[in-house]
Design a protein around this motif. Structure first.
Motif, mmCIF file in Angstrom:
data_model
loop_
_atom_site.group_PDB
_atom_site.id
_atom_site.type_symbol
_atom_site.label_atom_id
_atom_site.label_comp_id
_atom_site.label_asym_id
_atom_site.label_seq_id
_atom_site.Cartn_x
_atom_site.Cartn_y
_atom_site.Cartn_z
ATOM 1 N N ALA A 68 2.185 -1.109 -7.505
ATOM 2 C CA ALA A 68 1.699 -1.109 -6.128
ATOM 3 C C ALA A 68 0.292 -1.700 -6.093
ATOM 4 O O ALA A 68 -0.519 -1.467 -7.000
ATOM 5 C CB ALA A 68 1.690 0.304 -5.558
ATOM 6 N N GLY A 69 -0.002 -2.466 -5.042
ATOM 7 C CA GLY A 69 -1.336 -3.061 -4.941
ATOM 8 C C GLY A 69 -2.410 -2.026 -4.676
ATOM 9 O O GLY A 69 -3.505 -2.074 -5.240
ATOM 10 N N LEU A 70 -2.107 -1.072 -3.801
ATOM 11 C CA LEU A 70 -3.025 -0.001 -3.433
ATOM 12 C C LEU A 70 -2.258 1.303 -3.375
ATOM 13 O O LEU A 70 -1.077 1.323 -3.016
ATOM 14 C CB LEU A 70 -3.655 -0.262 -2.056
ATOM 15 N N VAL A 71 -2.938 2.386 -3.695
ATOM 16 C CA VAL A 71 -2.333 3.714 -3.576
ATOM 17 C C VAL A 71 -3.321 4.640 -2.889
ATOM 18 O O VAL A 71 -4.480 4.762 -3.314
ATOM 19 C CB VAL A 71 -1.938 4.307 -4.942
ATOM 20 N N SER A 72 -2.857 5.275 -1.831
ATOM 21 C CA SER A 72 -3.623 6.330 -1.174
ATOM 22 C C SER A 72 -2.850 7.634 -1.282
ATOM 23 O O SER A 72 -1.624 7.633 -1.437
ATOM 24 C CB SER A 72 -3.864 6.002 0.302
ATOM 25 N N VAL A 73 -3.594 8.734 -1.194
ATOM 26 C CA VAL A 73 -2.978 10.056 -1.302
ATOM 27 C C VAL A 73 -3.429 10.894 -0.110
ATOM 28 O O VAL A 73 -4.609 10.899 0.252
ATOM 29 C CB VAL A 73 -3.396 10.764 -2.605
ATOM 30 N N PHE A 74 -2.464 11.601 0.502
ATOM 31 C CA PHE A 74 -2.790 12.595 1.517
ATOM 32 C C PHE A 74 -2.480 13.967 0.929
ATOM 33 O O PHE A 74 -1.354 14.219 0.492
ATOM 34 C CB PHE A 74 -1.999 12.381 2.803
ATOM 35 N N SER A 105 -11.567 12.692 -9.381
ATOM 36 C CA SER A 105 -12.036 12.730 -10.772
ATOM 37 C C SER A 105 -10.953 12.323 -11.767
ATOM 38 O O SER A 105 -11.235 11.654 -12.772
ATOM 39 C CB SER A 105 -12.559 14.130 -11.112
ATOM 40 N N SER A 106 -9.690 12.691 -11.496
ATOM 41 C CA SER A 106 -8.623 12.415 -12.470
ATOM 42 C C SER A 106 -7.946 11.068 -12.253
ATOM 43 O O SER A 106 -7.345 10.508 -13.172
ATOM 44 C CB SER A 106 -7.557 13.522 -12.424
ATOM 45 N N PHE A 107 -8.046 10.547 -11.033
ATOM 46 C CA PHE A 107 -7.364 9.296 -10.719
ATOM 47 C C PHE A 107 -8.261 8.464 -9.784
ATOM 48 O O PHE A 107 -7.990 8.344 -8.593
ATOM 49 C CB PHE A 107 -6.009 9.600 -10.066
ATOM 50 N N PRO A 108 -9.331 7.892 -10.320
ATOM 51 C CA PRO A 108 -10.311 7.191 -9.480
ATOM 52 C C PRO A 108 -9.765 5.954 -8.791
ATOM 53 O O PRO A 108 -10.360 5.478 -7.820
ATOM 54 C CB PRO A 108 -11.423 6.824 -10.480
ATOM 55 N N GLU A 109 -8.618 5.432 -9.250
ATOM 56 C CA GLU A 109 -8.052 4.239 -8.620
ATOM 57 C C GLU A 109 -7.457 4.527 -7.236
ATOM 58 O O GLU A 109 -7.206 3.596 -6.463
ATOM 59 C CB GLU A 109 -6.956 3.632 -9.506
ATOM 60 N N ALA A 110 -7.227 5.790 -6.924
ATOM 61 C CA ALA A 110 -6.606 6.147 -5.649
ATOM 62 C C ALA A 110 -7.650 6.412 -4.572
ATOM 63 O O ALA A 110 -8.768 6.873 -4.846
ATOM 64 C CB ALA A 110 -5.726 7.384 -5.815
ATOM 65 N N HIS A 122 0.862 -1.186 0.000
ATOM 66 C CA HIS A 122 0.000 0.000 0.000
ATOM 67 C C HIS A 122 0.900 1.239 0.000
ATOM 68 O O HIS A 122 1.556 1.547 0.988
ATOM 69 C CB HIS A 122 -0.889 -0.022 1.237
ATOM 70 N N SER A 123 0.941 1.911 -1.100
ATOM 71 C CA SER A 123 1.746 3.132 -1.230
ATOM 72 C C SER A 123 0.929 4.334 -0.791
ATOM 73 O O SER A 123 -0.238 4.482 -1.180
ATOM 74 C CB SER A 123 2.183 3.342 -2.679
ATOM 75 N N LEU A 124 1.555 5.192 -0.008
ATOM 76 C CA LEU A 124 0.934 6.454 0.366
ATOM 77 C C LEU A 124 1.763 7.592 -0.214
ATOM 78 O O LEU A 124 2.968 7.682 0.025
ATOM 79 C CB LEU A 124 0.857 6.592 1.887
ATOM 80 N N ILE A 125 1.109 8.444 -0.983
ATOM 81 C CA ILE A 125 1.767 9.628 -1.538
ATOM 82 C C ILE A 125 1.267 10.843 -0.772
ATOM 83 O O ILE A 125 0.054 11.093 -0.702
ATOM 84 C CB ILE A 125 1.461 9.798 -3.039
ATOM 85 N N ILE A 126 2.177 11.580 -0.170
ATOM 86 C CA ILE A 126 1.833 12.795 0.577
ATOM 87 C C ILE A 126 2.371 13.996 -0.185
ATOM 88 O O ILE A 126 3.580 14.103 -0.422
ATOM 89 C CB ILE A 126 2.431 12.763 1.995
ATOM 90 N N GLY A 127 1.479 14.881 -0.585
ATOM 91 C CA GLY A 127 1.955 16.040 -1.333
ATOM 92 C C GLY A 127 0.815 16.900 -1.822
ATOM 93 O O GLY A 127 -0.351 16.714 -1.470
ATOM 94 N N GLY A 128 1.179 17.860 -2.645
ATOM 95 C CA GLY A 128 0.197 18.745 -3.234
ATOM 96 C C GLY A 128 -0.032 19.995 -2.404
ATOM 97 O O GLY A 128 0.176 20.030 -1.194
ATOM 98 N N SER A 129 -0.456 21.033 -3.090
ATOM 99 C CA SER A 129 -0.893 22.292 -2.487
ATOM 100 C C SER A 129 -1.716 22.995 -3.558
ATOM 101 O O SER A 129 -1.797 22.519 -4.704
ATOM 102 C CB SER A 129 0.306 23.147 -2.051
#
Length: 517
Positions: A276-282, A293-298, A250-257
């Motif tokens: 990666a099996g799963l991807v979450s974003v913070f 809307s742009s990346f529904p798999e996350a 499970h990959s977690l990507i933390i970023g954005g502003s």
């Protein structure tokens, strides 16, 4: 492929002569004959003038062997000895006598600029003046000879390394080195073929097998390795028929502003496309609709703040965390980053503003888990380690930084170099199309996605850099350098994986007539 140091090359020569019961002259004959064979196969007897310039050391001895074979095979050859010292090596003198036995047109001695021969653009220059053992300044008149080569616009073939180019430092001036169209290198390429400040001295290079001792080749440990398909293929771990997403982490990507959600979207897509099996974003709240809307798999977690990351909280246990893309360096974000590092237990991949935050507050480096992966572009790297004098100084500073903080540093560039302590892994894939916004964010995601699947951070970095470049190499065939964008790298990542198992295409057979029955 191993890249041997100068000292290792000398040791390989010595061991080979000893174990194969041959002399250094025999080994020189073997090596230089390989260069002659390379030329002979391509020239096929063509009578274009060939100018062979020989120094007075062992590289010059190679040149004399090449010239002798060209002469005995009927080529239009003119041989010159660049008389830059009173000392001659033993093997040079032996081969000087040998060439005098096959031609009445003995080598011309060059002592100053007035001796330089006329060379036409359609001629061929063989540069065998200096080799890897050059340890003294080049005389001004010899530098003028190098410049003469360049001015003629003739094709220049260098023996082992372009003359004047050191294996361990950057030339002070461009005119101090021969600019080669092609370099035929013995046993292994040289690190200088891949560094931004020195790669320009040879347009292309090729390694020739000169029969060095096999045990030496297989057992010698080098500080530098060249990474291509055959180096990464054993790295690849295939998937079993009954595997499921839970086995690939499970990959977690933390970023954005606010206004920088593209970076985190690209990194997240890169992680999932890498496997990666799963991807979450913070991300800040402003990123919620963008990602859904742009990346529904996350899956998406958001900060309480609308525009910035100010408090990193989530209710999952990620396998790996990729952090920093598009996050900014606001004071509130810096505090959130520090708080996260203090409680984090997962492996980390840090890019972009994550690195800028580390550069702003270097005490945070103590909080990084061992083998954290940092992926800076040159300016981010400079903020982190300080300015450097040249490429070798940069590598020295990066290896020292890696050892001190026990981190992996991915030096992004035309030949991206992955550094772990004193070990360098030089990548061979990629092209100028990667000079585009977001390509680094994709690389962060790919490396994160590979760690998620169980690849250790060093292997994930090496493999990820290779796949990233290979994907761009495939995509550029459809889009060209200028129109390649970061999303294309993700779109072609599957083809980069498939390419690992493609066999080289057989050369086309033309004008083949059937044998009569």
């Amino acid at each position: 492929m191993k890249i041997f140091s100068r000292e290792q090359v000398y040791e390989g020569d010595r061991l080979t002569a000893e174990k194969q019961n041959i002399t250094s002259t025999d080994l020189m004959e073997r090596a230089a004959t390989q260069i002659f064979n390379w030329m002979h196969m391509r020239m096929q007897g063509a009578q274009v003038p060939v100018h062979v310039f020989c120094g007075i050391g062992n590289n010059g001895g190679d040149g004399l062997v090449i010239a002798r074979h060209l002469i005995t095979h009927g080529y239009n050859v003119k041989t010159y000895v660049v008389n830059c010292s009173d000392k001659r090596s033993k093997d040079f003198l032996i081969n000087y006598d040998r060439i005098k036995n096959v031609t009445k047109d003995w080598p011309t001695l060059l002592k100053c600029e007035e001796d330089f021969p006329e060379i036409h653009p359609d001629d061929i220059i063989v540069d065998a003046i200096f080799g890897i053992g050059l340890n003294r300044p080049v005389a001004d008149w010899v530098k003028a000879l190098f410049k003469h080569f360049k001015t003629t616009k003739a094709f220049t073939l260098s023996v082992d390394i372009p003359s004047g180019l050191s294996t361990e430092k950057v030339p002070e001036h461009e005119d101090d080195v021969v600019w080669a169209g092609y370099t035929l290198s013995f046993a292994s390429p040289k690190l200088v073929f891949f560094l931004p400040e020195t790669a320009k001295y040879t347009v292309q290079w090729e390694v020739l097998d000169i029969g060095l001792d096999q045990e030496f080749l297989h057992t010698t440990v080098t500080d530098v390795e060249l990474i291509g398909k055959f180096e990464v293929l054993p790295i690849y771990v295939p998937r079993e028929k009954f595997s499921h997403k839970g086995q690939f982490g499970h990959s977690l990507i933390i970023g954005g502003s606010y206004g920088k959600m593209g970076a985190v979207t690209l990194a997240s897509r890169g992680a999932l496309s890498a496997g990666a099996g799963l991807v979450s974003v913070f991300t800040p709240k402003c990123g919620y609709n963008v990602l859904q809307s742009s990346f529904p798999e996350a899956m998406v977690f958001t900060d309480i703040n609308e525009e910035l990351i100010t408090d990193i909280k989530f209710d999952i246990e990620p396998t790996v965390v990729g952090i920093g893309v598009g996050v900014g360096t606001n004071t509130k974000t810096l505090k959130a980053f520090e708080a996260f590092l203090k409680q984090n237990k997962a492996p980390l991949v840090i890019d972009a503003d994550g690195i800028n935050i580390l550069a702003k507050k270097k005490t945070l480096l103590k909080l990084l888990p061992e083998n954290t992966v940092l992926t800076p572009h040159p300016k981010e790297l400079e903020r982190l380690i300080g300015a450097w004098k040249d490429d070798f100084d940069k590598l020295d500073k990066v290896t020292a930084f890696s050892k001190k903080h026990k981190v992996i540093v991915v030096l992004k560039g035309a030949n991206t170099i992955t550094v772990l302590e004193d070990k360098l892994y030089v990548n061979t894939t990629g092209n100028p199309g990667l000079s585009t916004a977001g390509s680094g964010d994709v690389l962060t995601g790919i490396i994160t996605g590979l760690i998620s699947q169980g690849y250790n951070p060093l292997v994930a970095s090496i493999f990820g850099v290779y796949l990233h470049g290979k994907s761009a190499d495939i995509a550029v065939e459809d889009f060209g350098y200028q129109s390649l964008i970061a999303s294309h790298i993700i779109d072609y990542l599957g083809e980069a994986y498939l390419d690992l198992f493609k066999q080289p295409e057989e050369p086309a057979q033309e004008n083949q007539e059937e044998e009569p029955e």
